[in-house]
Design an enzyme around this catalytic site. Structure first.
Site, PDB file in Angstrom:
ATOM      1  N   ASP A  43      35.727  39.850  46.652  1.00  0.00           N
ATOM      2  CA  ASP A  43      37.230  40.920  45.736  1.00  0.00           C
ATOM      3  C   ASP A  43      36.673  42.318  45.842  1.00  0.00           C
ATOM      4  O   ASP A  43      36.703  42.925  44.766  1.00  0.00           O
ATOM      5  CB  ASP A  43      37.111  40.254  45.007  1.00  0.00           C
ATOM      6  CG  ASP A  43      37.785  40.413  43.264  1.00  0.00           C
ATOM      7  OD1 ASP A  43      38.757  41.309  43.843  1.00  0.00           O
ATOM      8  OD2 ASP A  43      38.014  40.412  42.133  1.00  0.00           O
ATOM      9  N   HIS A  95      44.652  34.102  41.034  1.00  0.00           N
ATOM     10  CA  HIS A  95      43.611  34.830  39.837  1.00  0.00           C
ATOM     11  C   HIS A  95      43.901  34.020  38.731  1.00  0.00           C
ATOM     12  O   HIS A  95      44.732  34.097  38.077  1.00  0.00           O
ATOM     13  CB  HIS A  95      44.392  36.043  39.524  1.00  0.00           C
ATOM     14  CG  HIS A  95      43.276  37.469  38.706  1.00  0.00           C
ATOM     15  ND1 HIS A  95      42.762  37.764  39.111  1.00  0.00           N
ATOM     16  CD2 HIS A  95      43.389  36.736  36.979  1.00  0.00           C
ATOM     17  CE1 HIS A  95      41.838  38.355  37.839  1.00  0.00           C
ATOM     18  NE2 HIS A  95      41.747  37.619  37.165  1.00  0.00           N
ATOM     19  N   HIS A 129      38.664  37.286  50.255  1.00  0.00           N
ATOM     20  CA  HIS A 129      39.620  37.786  49.523  1.00  0.00           C
ATOM     21  C   HIS A 129      39.045  39.470  49.595  1.00  0.00           C
ATOM     22  O   HIS A 129      37.939  39.192  49.265  1.00  0.00           O
ATOM     23  CB  HIS A 129      39.092  37.262  47.959  1.00  0.00           C
ATOM     24  CG  HIS A 129      39.782  37.697  46.528  1.00  0.00           C
ATOM     25  ND1 HIS A 129      40.219  37.144  46.151  1.00  0.00           N
ATOM     26  CD2 HIS A 129      40.323  39.399  46.465  1.00  0.00           C
ATOM     27  CE1 HIS A 129      40.920  38.173  44.791  1.00  0.00           C
ATOM     28  NE2 HIS A 129      40.755  39.362  45.092  1.00  0.00           N
ATOM     29  N   HIS A 173      40.532  43.513  48.725  1.00  0.00           N
ATOM     30  CA  HIS A 173      41.119  44.868  48.547  1.00  0.00           C
ATOM     31  C   HIS A 173      40.539  46.697  49.220  1.00  0.00           C
ATOM     32  O   HIS A 173      39.844  46.763  49.282  1.00  0.00           O
ATOM     33  CB  HIS A 173      41.543  45.433  47.015  1.00  0.00           C
ATOM     34  CG  HIS A 173      41.530  44.508  46.183  1.00  0.00           C
ATOM     35  ND1 HIS A 173      43.216  44.061  45.570  1.00  0.00           N
ATOM     36  CD2 HIS A 173      40.270  43.040  45.326  1.00  0.00           C
ATOM     37  CE1 HIS A 173      42.637  42.672  44.611  1.00  0.00           C
ATOM     38  NE2 HIS A 173      41.672  42.893  44.698  1.00  0.00           N
ATOM     39  N   LYS A 191      50.208  35.411  46.634  1.00  0.00           N
ATOM     40  CA  LYS A 191      48.838  35.401  45.170  1.00  0.00           C
ATOM     41  C   LYS A 191      49.730  35.491  44.422  1.00  0.00           C
ATOM     42  O   LYS A 191      50.690  36.026  43.854  1.00  0.00           O
ATOM     43  CB  LYS A 191      48.949  37.000  45.984  1.00  0.00           C
ATOM     44  CG  LYS A 191      47.508  37.278  44.341  1.00  0.00           C
ATOM     45  CD  LYS A 191      46.122  36.714  44.505  1.00  0.00           C
ATOM     46  CE  LYS A 191      45.045  36.902  43.583  1.00  0.00           C
ATOM     47  NZ  LYS A 191      44.361  37.756  43.655  1.00  0.00           N
ATOM     48  N   HIS A 201      38.030  34.007  43.166  1.00  0.00           N
ATOM     49  CA  HIS A 201      36.558  34.437  42.546  1.00  0.00           C
ATOM     50  C   HIS A 201      36.660  33.705  41.472  1.00  0.00           C
ATOM     51  O   HIS A 201      36.649  34.555  40.500  1.00  0.00           O
ATOM     52  CB  HIS A 201      36.837  35.845  41.693  1.00  0.00           C
ATOM     53  CG  HIS A 201      38.900  36.241  42.077  1.00  0.00           C
ATOM     54  ND1 HIS A 201      38.623  34.842  40.458  1.00  0.00           N
ATOM     55  CD2 HIS A 201      39.256  37.569  42.289  1.00  0.00           C
ATOM     56  CE1 HIS A 201      39.643  36.573  40.227  1.00  0.00           C
ATOM     57  NE2 HIS A 201      40.163  36.991  40.824  1.00  0.00           N
TER      58      HIS A 201
END
Length: 346
Positions: free
Chosen positions: A247, A137, A14, A16, A100, A175
């Site tokens: 994350d 999420h 995960h 970004h 996602k 997460h």
């Protein structure tokens, strides 16, 4: 005392990376230690189609540091208008590794997320049929639900009904931050969960006691100490359902230190030394390879990396405080204690 040990090169399930100049600045922080990463699609505009995923993947590959051995694992952003045929083609071609799901308004760049889950039923049924994983999420966004309860409510109101209505759907609860999440994932088939580095280290007191700490603010927000300990127990257990997803989320200091600061902790730089510290504290260094290098590939039906990473204990590791980017500095997560572990390719 263990002073040095070697594991298969880890993966980040995960991550970004953003885009443009931010992508170029932060990508080397991941490629230093990690072999692969699931790349989040919440750009502006989001990565919704296979064609957009190809373009984003190519921008990531073009930004790789010279000599880097790293594979971005692309994802598509699920919207109420997503095309299941396009998703299927992207998965069967090997272009994407997951889809996602952001509940609309749950976190950074989630405005295009799902509000009416009936509208994504064809996509979910296709994913169950093909084995394409759904990364969720796991928070509701209802205004009346306390922010510290949103993960537990999401399990009851959204996730469990989706799973019961879609047998065989493979789900990663991203997460996780609560004992509720740990227990639910542990009780389910065809489910895994990512756990971040920072949620193993901080609880909500770290954010709020003695003054607000903006660089500890993330979504899902850190919870009570009892939940942090449940996450630690899951991560260090060796149970294949739980694996690393940092994350890691770069935001410039200007965007963090504002009247409405962005959510996210940037941990790409120092995750592996921090994890070694955590696992050593819990007398579980022998389980770190499972959590960081083996459980994730097993869930995603991939082979572990052939390359290795060596972790060595020595003098205090002086992590950089910031990563400089053309948009401004990005603060590296500070655990608040000295870390003696160092990571190096081997």
């Amino acid at each position: 005392m263990t002073e040095s040990f070697t594991i298969r090169r880890p993966d980040d399930w995960h991550l970004h990376l953003r885009d443009g100049s931010m992508l170029n600045a932060v990508l080397p922080e991941t490629t230093r230690d990690f072999g692969r990463a699931i790349i989040m699609p919440n750009l502006v505009p989001p990565v919704v189609t296979g064609a957009q995923a190809v373009q984003y993947r190519d921008r990531i590959l073009a930004a790789l540091p010279e000599g880097a051995d790293f594979k971005p694992l692309m994802t598509l952003y699920l919207t109420e208008d997503s095309d299941p045929a396009d998703m299927r083609a992207a998965f069967e071609s090997g272009l994407i590794s997951a889809v996602k799901l952001y509940p609309a308004g749950a976190t950074t760049n989630s405005a295009s997320g799902v509000a009416n889950f009936d509208k994504v039923r064809p996509c979910l049924e296709m994913m169950a049929e093909t084995g394409l994983p759904l990364c969720v999420h796991g928070e509701v966004t209802d205004a009346e639900i306390d922010i510290f309860d949103r993960e537990a409510v999401f399990i009851d109101r959204v996730l469990d009904p989706i799973r019961k209505a879609t047998p065989g759907l493979r789900v990663v609860m991203e997460h996780i931050t609560t004992k509720d999440g740990v227990d639910y994932v542990g009780s389910q088939d065809d489910m895994g969960a990512t756990i971040t580095t920072h949620h193993l280290i901080i609880n909500r007191n770290h954010i709020l006691v003695g003054g607000i700490k903006p660089h500890y603010y993330c979504l899902p927000v850190a919870k009570r100490e009892s939940h942090r300990l449940a996450l630690r127990a899951a991560a260090t257990s060796g149970n294949g359902k739980y694996f690393l997803g940092t994350d890691s989320a770069p935001h410039t200091d200007a965007n963090k230190l504002s009247a409405c600061g962005c959510a996210g902790c940037f941990t790409a730089t120092n995750t592996m030394p921090l994890l070694a510290h955590v696992f050593e504290e819990d007398n579980a260094l022998n389980q770190l390879e499972k959590f960081a290098s083996l459980n994730g590939p097993a869930f995603y039906r991939m082979a572990p990396n052939e390359a290795t990473l060596t972790l060595t204990k020595g003098d205090v590791n002086s992590f950089p405080t910031h990563i400089e980017t053309p948009d401004g500095p990005v603060t590296v997560f500070d655990p608040g204690f000295p870390v003696h572990w160092h990571a190096s390719a081997s």
